[in-house]
Scaffold this motif. Structure first.
Motif, short mmCIF file in Angstrom:
data_model
loop_
_atom_site.label_atom_id
_atom_site.label_comp_id
_atom_site.label_asym_id
_atom_site.label_seq_id
_atom_site.Cartn_x
_atom_site.Cartn_y
_atom_site.Cartn_z
N CYS A 15 0.85 -1.19 0.00
CA CYS A 15 0.00 0.00 0.00
C CYS A 15 0.89 1.24 0.00
CB CYS A 15 -0.92 -0.01 1.22
SG CYS A 15 -1.95 1.48 1.30
N CYS B 4 0.09 3.29 3.52
CA CYS B 4 0.45 2.81 4.86
C CYS B 4 1.50 1.70 4.86
CB CYS B 4 -0.79 2.35 5.62
SG CYS B 4 -1.47 0.78 5.04
N CYS C 222 -6.88 -1.07 0.10
CA CYS C 222 -6.21 -1.43 1.36
C CYS C 222 -7.22 -1.62 2.48
CB CYS C 222 -5.19 -0.34 1.73
SG CYS C 222 -4.31 -0.74 3.26
N CYS D 200 -5.91 1.07 5.68
CA CYS D 200 -6.12 2.53 5.64
C CYS D 200 -7.21 2.94 4.64
CB CYS D 200 -4.81 3.24 5.32
SG CYS D 200 -4.25 2.99 3.61
ZN LIG Z 1 -2.99 1.14 3.40
#
Ligand SMILES: [Zn+2]
Length: 106
Positions: free
Chosen positions: A50, A53, A68, A71
Motif C-alpha cells: 500500500c 500505509c 487497502c 487505511c
Molecule cells: Zn494502506
C-alpha cells in the motif's frame, strides 16, 4: 538480429542484461543532458504494497484496483505501484545525498 529466437537460448539472460544495461546508459545520458538523475530501484512488491500505509495487500494480476483493508486507500494498482517506485527512488536519492554529505564533512 533475431532477438526473439535468441531469447529461447541459454544466452538469453546475457542478451537481456546487455539490453537493460544499454537502455540504462541511454536513459542516464538523456537525463544528465536534461539536468536530471536516474535512480534504479527494485520494483519487487510495489503493486502489493500500500503506497499510503505500507501494508502488503496480495492481489492477482487480474485485479486492477488496489484496495487497502487497513487505511482504506483505493486506487488503480499501477498508480499505487508508481507511487511506491517514486518513494523508493526518493529514499535512495536521500541516502545518496546523506552519504555524500558525510564524506565531505570528514
Ligand atoms: Zn494502506
Amino acid at each position: 538480429m533475431n532477438i526473439k529466437g535468441l531469447s529461447r537460448t541459454p544466452l538469453a539472460k546475457s542478451i537481456y542484461d546487455a539490453a537493460w544495461g544499454q537502455f540504462l546508459s541511454i536513459l542516464r545520458n538523456k537525463a544528465e543532458n536534461a539536468g536530471l538523475k536516474v535512480i534504479v530501484v527494485s520494483a519487487n512488491g510495489t503493486s502489493q504494497e500500500c503506497s499510503n500505509c505500507g501494508h502488503k495487500v496480495k492481489k492477482p494480476l487480474s485485479q486492477r484496483m488496489h484496495n487497502c483493508p487497513v487505511c482504506h486507500t483505493s486506487l488503480c494498482r499501477d498508480l499505487n505501484a508508481a507511487i511506491n517506485i517514486r518513494k523508493r527512488g526518493t529514499h535512495a536519492l536521500y541516502k545518496q545525498a546523506q552519504s555524500m554529505l558525510s564524506k565531505t564533512s570528514r
